[in-house]
Design an enzyme around this catalytic site. Structure first.
Site, PDB file in Angstrom:
ATOM      1  N   GLU A  65       1.220  -2.524   1.420  1.00 32.79           N
ATOM      2  CA  GLU A  65       2.523  -2.118   0.881  1.00 32.79           C
ATOM      3  C   GLU A  65       3.346  -3.326   0.417  1.00 32.79           C
ATOM      4  OE1 GLU A  65       4.280   0.536   3.762  1.00 32.79           O
ATOM      5  OE2 GLU A  65       2.837   2.116   3.305  1.00 32.79           O
ATOM      6  N   GLU A 108      -4.201   4.928   2.397  1.00 34.62           N
ATOM      7  CA  GLU A 108      -3.333   5.245   3.533  1.00 34.62           C
ATOM      8  C   GLU A 108      -2.520   6.500   3.306  1.00 34.62           C
ATOM      9  OE1 GLU A 108      -0.923   2.098   5.369  1.00 34.62           O
ATOM     10  OE2 GLU A 108       0.610   3.618   5.743  1.00 34.62           O
TER      11      GLU A 108
END
Length: 490
Positions: free
Chosen positions: A243, A339
């Site tokens: 991220e 994810e």
């Protein structure tokens, strides 16, 4: 970012279900077969009435699907399905006795259960780590560009050992690693945890003071890959940063710009891997579908060194067709869904949906967040840790329980083997707020065909399937279920 979107993603409570009911016979046996897992929990990879050729006996609600099982319908090849092996996973699994752990891993990694063949793992601490947060070269906060203080430590060693056990059970297993943060001494804020200022690699990108720790960052990956391999865990791929657009405080994060990532890949990480004789691939991005410009900009710089792009599910307006758009621009670059969380309070079909959507849009594999936790959704960091991240497996009092999300993913992984070719198809549709039918199909290496059908209506649906090879198949798909048909070779 998963925490900001909790309220928007919660739905019906997931059910906690125990050991799986094994299919009565092999999914590769002669004749058509069908298996289902459902919201109610009475179906858990359970063998149900198989589809028949022709029209069969339609029920009151029917639905037409089609697949192109000829060469004109061939799309991407399957690499695998699985989840993230976090510190929480390793810690929870190691609470089990040796015999119980062996049984669990066998069910996760082999045909006795889910046949998972794609595992993500965290490089150092994540939000699903016990205190304190760490990396593999903290060195007391002192700069260590020569990596003399590099050490997996107890937690890194335990993780490498468990991944090696998994690889021993499934030789097809592909492992990819993602760091939540570089060591603090490599960063402008001198800390592993994120914050709003200077939560960046000290690589000269913001300071114009030279490359600084770019080379050290690259060597950090080299050292980690070599260390894991020394324990029998081959690392097939890495992402540079989990991220990269997340700078949240309270747990390890690190902001990384797209052009910065492209430069790091092209000029530092890829050359370092090559110089070390490592074949580990580099995957770009590793974040949400609402910022597709990021991986496109990385590709504009380092396309020759990027083998795949990794996507997460947390965009407010989630749209998996972003992957198809990316494929149209970069048809030779693989894509993965790396994810999506599986909270115990999530919708029953959440894992099915975040597996189905990417597969329909050129993803070669899917990894959930996370593989295993305790019954208390941990261990996790006391500040900023995820207290609602439930694993596909939960551990409690020396026993393990498969959650609904496990069965939903296994409806794909058990019947779409490594090397299967995803097929183009039509007929999938979901009505706003009132259910629908979604499907994806594959041609398997042995010639059989797999069709996974997600029914989110409150009633059974009778499916009529047409194939481009000239066959017609029909059968019932139970209400609020994911049902997998395995059709014999043509």
């Amino acid at each position: 970012m998963r925490y900001a979107l909790i309220a928007s993603m919660l739905g019906q409570a997931a059910i906690s279900v125990a050991m799986p009911s094994e299919p009565a016979h092999s999914p590769r046996a002669a004749g058509a077969q069908a298996y289902a897992s459902n919201q109610a929990g009475n179906y858990k990879l359970t063998s149900i009435a198989a589809p028949v050729q022709g029209n069969g006996s339609p029920g009151p609600s029917t639905w037409n699907l089609s697949i192109d099982d000829t060469s004109s319908g061939y799309k991407q090849k399957i690499v695998g399905f699985g989840a993230a092996v976090t510190d929480a996973t390793v810690s929870a699994f190691n609470e089990l006795s040796a015999s119980t752990l062996s049984q669990l891993l066998d069910e996760l990694m082999t045909g006795a259960g889910a046949s998972f063949s794609l595992m993500r793992h965290t490089i150092g601490a994540s939000d699903l780590s016990g205190d304190p947060a760490y990396t593999y070269d903290d060195n007391g906060g002192n700069a260590d560009p020569g990596m003399t203080g590099f050490n997996l430590g107890d937690r890194g060693t335990a993780m490498a050992t468990m991944l090696a056990q998994m690889k021993g059970l499934n030789s097809n297993l592909q492992i990819f690693g993602s760091p939540w943060s570089a060591p603090g001494w490599m960063k402008l804020n001198n800390a592993i945890d994120g914050n709003t200022n200077n939560n960046n690699l000290n690589d000269g990108y913001l300071t114009n003071n030279g490359a600084q720790y770019s080379a050290a960052f690259a060597q950090y990956f080299v050292k980690y890959i070599q260390a894991f391999e020394s324990h029998g865990a081959t690392i097939n791929a890495i992402t540079l940063q989990n991220e990269p657009l997340n700078s949240q405080a309270g747990y390890p994060t690190m902001y990384m710009f797209s052009y910065e990532q492209g430069d790091l890949i092209q000029n530092y990480v890829a050359p370092a891997l090559k110089a070390a004789g490592l074949s580990t691939k580099i995957w770009a991005y590793d974040h949400n579908t609402d910022q597709p410009d990021f991986p496109e900009q990385v590709m504009g710089i380092a396309a020759d060194d990027v083998s795949a792009v990794a996507w997460h599910c947390y965009a407010t307006n989630l749209d998996w067709t972003v992957l198809t758009n990316f494929h149209n621009s970069y048809p030779n670059t693989d894509q993965y869904m790396t994810e999506c969380w599986t909270p115990s309070t999530g919708a029953w079909n959440q894992a099915a949906s975040f597996t189905m959507g990417p597969l329909q849009n050129w993803a070669r594999g899917v990894a959930a967040w996370t593989l295993g936790t305790t019954a208390q959704d941990g261990p996790h960091l006391s500040s900023g840790g995820c207290g609602t991240c439930t694993g596909l497996v939960t551990i409690n009092n020396g026993q393990y329980t498969f959650q609904t999300a496990y069965y939903m993913m296994a409806q794909f992984s058990k019947f779409m083997p490594v090397g299967a070719t995803v097929l183009s198809g039509t007929g999938s549709y979901t009505y706003s707020g009132s259910g629908g039918v979604q499907s994806v199909a594959s041609l398997n290496p042995d010639g059989t065909r797999t069709v996974v059908i997600e029914n989110t209506f409150g009633n059974d649906i009778y499916i009529h399937l047409s194939t481009s090879s000239g066959q017609e198949w029909s059968g019932n798909v139970p209400t609020n279920s994911v049902t997998t048909w395995v059709l014999p070779a043509v």
